[in-house]
Design a protein around this motif. Structure first.
Motif, PDB file in Angstrom:
ATOM      1  N   ARG A   1      26.244 -40.876  72.907  1.00  0.00           N
ATOM      2  CA  ARG A   1      25.256 -40.937  74.062  1.00  0.00           C
ATOM      3  C   ARG A   1      24.839 -38.504  74.592  1.00  0.00           C
TER       4      ARG A   1
ATOM      5  N   TRP B   1      23.734 -35.223  83.583  1.00  0.00           N
ATOM      6  CA  TRP B   1      22.989 -36.741  83.487  1.00  0.00           C
ATOM      7  C   TRP B   1      23.301 -36.714  81.323  1.00  0.00           C
TER       8      TRP B   1
ATOM      9  N   ASP C   1      12.734 -43.389  76.970  1.00  0.00           N
ATOM     10  CA  ASP C   1      13.401 -42.864  77.718  1.00  0.00           C
ATOM     11  C   ASP C   1      14.558 -44.300  77.932  1.00  0.00           C
TER      12      ASP C   1
ATOM     13  N   GLY D   1      18.413 -47.439  89.421  1.00  0.00           N
ATOM     14  CA  GLY D   1      18.015 -47.797  87.438  1.00  0.00           C
ATOM     15  C   GLY D   1      17.175 -48.330  87.269  1.00  0.00           C
TER      16      GLY D   1
ATOM     17  N   ARG E   1      22.585 -39.867  78.339  1.00  0.00           N
ATOM     18  CA  ARG E   1      21.666 -41.609  78.272  1.00  0.00           C
ATOM     19  C   ARG E   1      22.770 -41.980  77.420  1.00  0.00           C
TER      20      ARG E   1
ATOM     21  N   GLY F   1      27.596 -45.933  84.666  1.00  0.00           N
ATOM     22  CA  GLY F   1      26.641 -46.214  84.119  1.00  0.00           C
ATOM     23  C   GLY F   1      25.134 -46.325  84.419  1.00  0.00           C
TER      24      GLY F   1
ATOM     25  N   VAL G   1      20.991 -35.199  78.917  1.00  0.00           N
ATOM     26  CA  VAL G   1      19.927 -34.941  79.716  1.00  0.00           C
ATOM     27  C   VAL G   1      19.699 -33.939  80.150  1.00  0.00           C
TER      28      VAL G   1
ATOM     29  N   TYR H   1      21.966 -44.833  81.656  1.00  0.00           N
ATOM     30  CA  TYR H   1      22.043 -43.762  82.359  1.00  0.00           C
ATOM     31  C   TYR H   1      23.206 -42.815  82.991  1.00  0.00           C
ATOM     32  N   TYR H   2      24.073 -41.783  83.067  1.00  0.00           N
ATOM     33  CA  TYR H   2      25.115 -41.690  82.553  1.00  0.00           C
ATOM     34  C   TYR H   2      25.732 -40.473  84.121  1.00  0.00           C
ATOM     35  N   CYS H   3      25.886 -40.328  85.206  1.00  0.00           N
ATOM     36  CA  CYS H   3      26.487 -39.403  86.027  1.00  0.00           C
ATOM     37  C   CYS H   3      28.059 -38.309  85.378  1.00  0.00           C
TER      38      CYS H   3
END
Length: 123
Positions: A44, A35, A89, A8, A37, A116, A47, A93-95
């Protein structure tokens, strides 16, 4: 499975970023990876997601044509290439990882989450 997201940063509108999510554990290739966000004051949101072998990918309408998800099971890593970034955007962002594909767009169904990484897009 432990997940570590990175990549990020701050970018101008129209720019690009590539996020990475490194996973520990031998069973990475058996998980659907997603993913999500979360922007300040918002829930949340989904994505994109990719199935275990990378054949199937899914995108939120808001990112279709701009974002690309991919994975390298040999490296236990999933990537999110983000192009043509917009101020909307901006988010953390989380995976995440989940077994199966049925609920790929449902955050509460995911079993494992990374910490994140902040993406900020300036106008």
């Amino acid at each position: 499975v432990q997940l570590q997201a990175s990549g990020g940063g701050l970018v101008q509108a129209g720019g690009s970023l590539r996020l990475s999510c490194a996973a520990s554990g031998r069973t990475f290739s058996s998980y659907t990876m997603g993913w999500f966000r979360q922007a300040p004051g918002k829930e949340r949101e989904f994505v994109t997601a990719i199935n275990w072998d990378g054949i199937s990918t899914y995108y939120a309408d808001s990112v279709k044509g701009r974002f690309t998800i991919s994975r390298d099971n040999a490296k236990n890593t999933v990537y999110l290439q983000m192009n043509s970034l917009k101020p909307e955007d901006t988010a953390v962002y989380y995976c995440a990882a989940v077994v199966g594909l049925t609920y790929y767009d449902t955050a509460r169904k995911y079993d494992y989450w990374g910490q994140g990484t902040q993406v900020t897009v300036s106008s």
